[in-house]
Enzyme design. Structure first.
Site, short mmCIF file in Angstrom:
data_model
loop_
_atom_site.label_atom_id
_atom_site.label_comp_id
_atom_site.label_asym_id
_atom_site.label_seq_id
_atom_site.Cartn_x
_atom_site.Cartn_y
_atom_site.Cartn_z
N ARG A 108 0.66 -1.32 0.05
CA ARG A 108 -0.08 -0.07 0.12
C ARG A 108 1.05 1.36 0.01
O ARG A 108 1.76 1.34 0.92
CB ARG A 108 -1.05 0.02 1.19
CG ARG A 108 -1.57 1.51 1.49
CD ARG A 108 -2.36 1.75 2.59
NE ARG A 108 -3.79 0.86 2.07
CZ ARG A 108 -5.11 1.35 2.64
NH1 ARG A 108 -4.98 2.34 3.43
NH2 ARG A 108 -5.93 0.54 2.35
N ASP A 232 -16.98 8.19 -0.84
CA ASP A 232 -15.57 8.11 -0.30
C ASP A 232 -15.24 9.43 0.23
O ASP A 232 -16.16 10.27 -0.17
CB ASP A 232 -14.73 7.36 -1.38
CG ASP A 232 -13.24 7.12 -0.75
OD1 ASP A 232 -13.09 7.23 0.35
OD2 ASP A 232 -12.53 7.14 -1.82
#
Ligand code: CP
Ligand code: NVA
Length: 333
Positions: A108, A232
């Site tokens: 990530r 989001d």
């Protein structure tokens, strides 16, 4: 029908066919049922995964760690500080070191190029746990949740992603939905719309799959009849903090509130969010935003987030089951 995904990377949804994605979702459902029933069989015993996190994470980290543990695999967390990656050692060298010790690597971070480099220089599977460009493992959890909450196949499901439409989430949902033949609407200010090449790619997929794609800044058109409204954050990890004011002004009309939920005209519409969410001012950033801009919430109101139509914690749980399916399918014995 089973598919052999052994030793495959998962860098973007582009890496998998619609049948392969359907297979991963089916496997995730089976693994979830087995865990609930206490009949899960470990298929990753004695294996090791390196989890590289250049950005913060709750769900993706615990998803990988608990999926690994449930399946008998050991995970090493390599956080934003404390490793040499980036500042003293290249991704290319890190990949070749991890490759000697580990059976798989999760990354990530910021750049899609970094996760691609890790994949290019490691012979073991590399998984994208979110970059600035894509968040592919999230989409598996989202689609599993949509199937569970409708009882329908993906081509019979519609959803509207509201807000930062050209973000890692917007682009990933668009590509996933286009691949799976869904009715996908992207709703947000024109300034945030996906790049033309992403839209062209998705429209190409839609020609094959029968997906219906709508890109609009009109709330009525975006949400009409949909099964799910999904949003989001308005500013993603890595975006400059100086952007908050511009973003808030741009996005405010697209806050998911009860009025927007009502505008679907579909009493069964549910609410999704990949999380974390700014639905009140109870976090450090939320409190700062309230102080600076007077907002109690950003992308979704507390009322919608806490309502019965919000299925965000089912979605969060499904991160673990779907990540487990990716691990078992790619490195399971
Ligand atoms: N949705 C998601 O990726 O959450 P985390 O940032 O907590 O991993
Ligand atoms: N778009 C968000 C997703 C977080 C899971 C971000 O990149 O911060």
């Amino acid at each position: 029908m089973p598919y052999n995904l052994h030793n495959r990377n998962f860098l973007t949804l582009k890496d998998f066919s619609n049948q392969e994605i359907a297979f991963l979702l089916k496997m995730a459902g089976e693994l979830k049922s087995a865990k609930y029933a206490g009949t899960e069989q470990p298929r990753l015993s004695g294996k090791h995964i390196a989890l590289i996190f250049e950005k913060d994470s709750t769900r993706t980290r615990i998803g990988f760690e608990i999926a690994a543990a449930d399946q008998g695999m050991h995970a090493t967390y390599l956080g934003p500080s404390g490793t040499h990656l980036g500042h003293k050692e290249t991704a290319k060298d890190t990949a070749r070191v991890l490759d000697r010790i580990y059976d798989a690597i999760e990354y990530r971070g910021f750049s899609q190029t970094t996760v691609q480099t890790l994949a290019d220089y490691a012979s073991v599977p590399v998984y994208n746990g979110l970059t600035d460009e894509f968040h592919p493992t999230q989409i598996l959890a989202d689609f599993l949740t949509m199937q569970e909450h409708t009882g329908r196949r993906l081509p019979e499901i519609s959803f509207c992603f509201v807000g930062d439409t050209g973000s890692n989430m917007g682009d990933s949902l668009l590509i996933g939905a286009a691949k799976m033949g869904m009715d996908v609407r992207l709703l947000g200010p024109k300034d945030t719309w996906p790049e033309q090449d992403v839209m062209d790619y998705a429209r190409g997929l839609a020609e094959q799959s029968g997906a219906r794609i709508t890109l609009t800044d009109d709330i009525g058109e975006g949400v009409k009849g949909v099964d799910f409204i999904y949003t989001d954050v308005w500013l993603s990890m890595g975006d400059p903090e100086s952007e908050w004011e511009r973003r808030i002004n741009l996005m405010k009309p697209y806050q998911v509130d009860s009025a927007m939920m009502g505008r679907t005209g579909n009493p069964a519409t549910k609410f999704l969010h990949c999380l974390p969410a700014f639905h009140n001012a109870e976090t450090e950033i939320g409190a700062n935003i309230k102080k600076q801009f007077g907002l109690d919430a950003m992308e979704v109101t507390e009322e919608v987030f806490e309502s019965d139509v919000s299925v965000v914690f089912d979605q969060a749980e499904n991160r673990m089951h779907t990540i487990k399916a990716v691990l078992v399918a790619t490195i399971g014995t």
